[in-house]
Motif scaffolding. Structure first.
Motif, PDB file in Angstrom:
ATOM      1  N   ASP A 183      39.563  37.361  40.895  1.00 13.21           N
ATOM      2  CA  ASP A 183      40.542  37.552  39.829  1.00 13.21           C
ATOM      3  C   ASP A 183      41.412  36.308  39.694  1.00 13.21           C
ATOM      4  OD1 ASP A 183      42.266  38.581  37.928  1.00 13.21           O
ATOM      5  OD2 ASP A 183      43.331  39.895  39.314  1.00 13.21           O
ATOM      6  N   GLN A 203      36.933  38.590  36.963  1.00 15.13           N
ATOM      7  CA  GLN A 203      37.788  38.743  35.801  1.00 15.13           C
ATOM      8  C   GLN A 203      38.866  37.661  35.737  1.00 15.13           C
ATOM      9  OE1 GLN A 203      39.486  42.671  36.245  1.00 15.13           O
ATOM     10  NE2 GLN A 203      41.146  41.962  37.558  1.00 15.13           N
ATOM     11  N   HIS A 204      39.278  37.367  34.502  1.00 14.79           N
ATOM     12  CA  HIS A 204      40.419  36.492  34.216  1.00 14.79           C
ATOM     13  C   HIS A 204      40.290  35.142  34.929  1.00 14.79           C
ATOM     14  CE1 HIS A 204      42.510  40.641  33.917  1.00 14.79           C
ATOM     15  NE2 HIS A 204      41.891  40.356  32.788  1.00 14.79           N
ATOM     16  N   THR A 263      33.684  42.763  40.581  1.00 17.11           N
ATOM     17  CA  THR A 263      34.460  42.410  39.396  1.00 17.11           C
ATOM     18  C   THR A 263      34.796  40.929  39.412  1.00 17.11           C
ATOM     19  OG1 THR A 263      35.440  44.622  39.247  1.00 17.11           O
ATOM     20  CG2 THR A 263      36.593  42.837  38.125  1.00 17.11           C
ATOM     21  N   LEU A 308      36.383  41.671  44.392  1.00 11.77           N
ATOM     22  CA  LEU A 308      37.177  41.253  43.241  1.00 11.77           C
ATOM     23  C   LEU A 308      37.419  39.753  43.285  1.00 11.77           C
ATOM     24  CD1 LEU A 308      39.041  41.853  40.779  1.00 11.77           C
ATOM     25  CD2 LEU A 308      40.890  42.258  42.438  1.00 11.77           C
TER      26      LEU A 308
END
Length: 266
Positions: A36, A60-61, A58, A34
């Motif tokens: 993030d 993300q953001h 992932t 991740l």
């Protein structure tokens, strides 16, 4: 991160690209990684590389700006060469015959590229995108804002496996330093054997969905969605596309196994 445009490159698959397997954040052999809420700013090479075996990575953001190469690149392995600098010390069997065989799982699946912003990418490496994938399957690219790049915003270098979903993205001001295509581009000159479609080995990929995106082709302009050179098994529907010569094109498709479906959202 240092510039990498003079480092050794490889040909990830039978699209137009060469790619360098380096990045500020390098993922290989991960599950559930991740990234993030990170900021990637003024990196001279690639920002994130998802390389070889990865599952459910992932990103993300996060915000990407002033990147020398790609914001996010995803590149799997098949055994087309007897040795591979990306896998030092790994015994590679059946090369080059196994170059089309992706059943060993040494590739990214289920990438989640969600809610990111990216701008001013490809400052040095002009064949670059906000997100590019090769030998990668079942990615979810959704809710991102991408703008100001030299080539396509999202690029699929091959049809490996399929099963991707590209939705609810805003992509504009792409191909600022080149002609051809626009916000999305794909190639598919080389078939690959995978189990993605139904769990059994097949060269038929799962369908890729491109839907509910806002694509503005304001620099080339040529196409908002360019399925080039044999690209097939795409379902393109319910997108808002403006400022291109044609909203959608499928070129040089000699064997259209699955005819792309285009329905404009009005």
């Amino acid at each position: 991160a240092a510039y990498t445009y003079m480092n050794p490159h490889g040909v990830p698959s039978a699209g137009d690209w060469a790619l360098d397997r380096y990045a500020a954040v390098f993922l290989q052999g991960t599950e559930g990684a991740l990234v993030d809420g990170c900021t990637f700013d003024r990196l001279d090479g690639n920002a994130v590389m998802i390389s070889g075996y990865n599952r459910n990575a992932t990103i993300q953001h996060s915000d990407f700006s002033f990147i020398g190469g790609n914001a996010i690149a995803s590149w799997g392995f098949t055994n087309e060469t007897a040795t591979d600098p990306g896998r030092p010390g790994v015994a590679i069997a059946n090369a080059p015959e196994a170059g089309v065989d992706g059943t060993d799982g040494e590739h990214p699946r289920y990438n989640q590229i969600i809610g990111n912003t990216a701008r001013e990418v490809g400052l040095y490496e002009k064949q670059s995108s906000f997100y590019v994938q090769a030998k990668t399957a079942q990615s979810n690219i959704t809710g991102n804002v991408f703008f100001n790049g030299p080539r396509a915003g999202i690029n699929a270098n091959d049809g490996f496996g399929g099963g991707d979903e590209i939705s609810h993205n805003l992509v504009f001001s792409t191909c600022r330093e080149s002609g051809d295509h626009g916000p999305f581009n794909s190639w598919d000159r080389q078939p690959f054997l995978t189990t993605v479609r139904d769990g059994t080995p097949s060269m038929t990929p799962a369908v890729r969905e491109i839907h509910h995106n806002f694509f503005i082709d304001n620099y080339s302009p040529q196409e908002n969605v360019d399925n080039d050179d044999g690209s097939s098994y795409y379902s393109t529907h319910d997108n808002f596309m403006v400022r291109s010569v044609s909203c959608f094109v499928c070129t040089f498709t000699e064997v259209p196994f699955y005819l792309p479906r285009f329905r404009p959202l009005v």
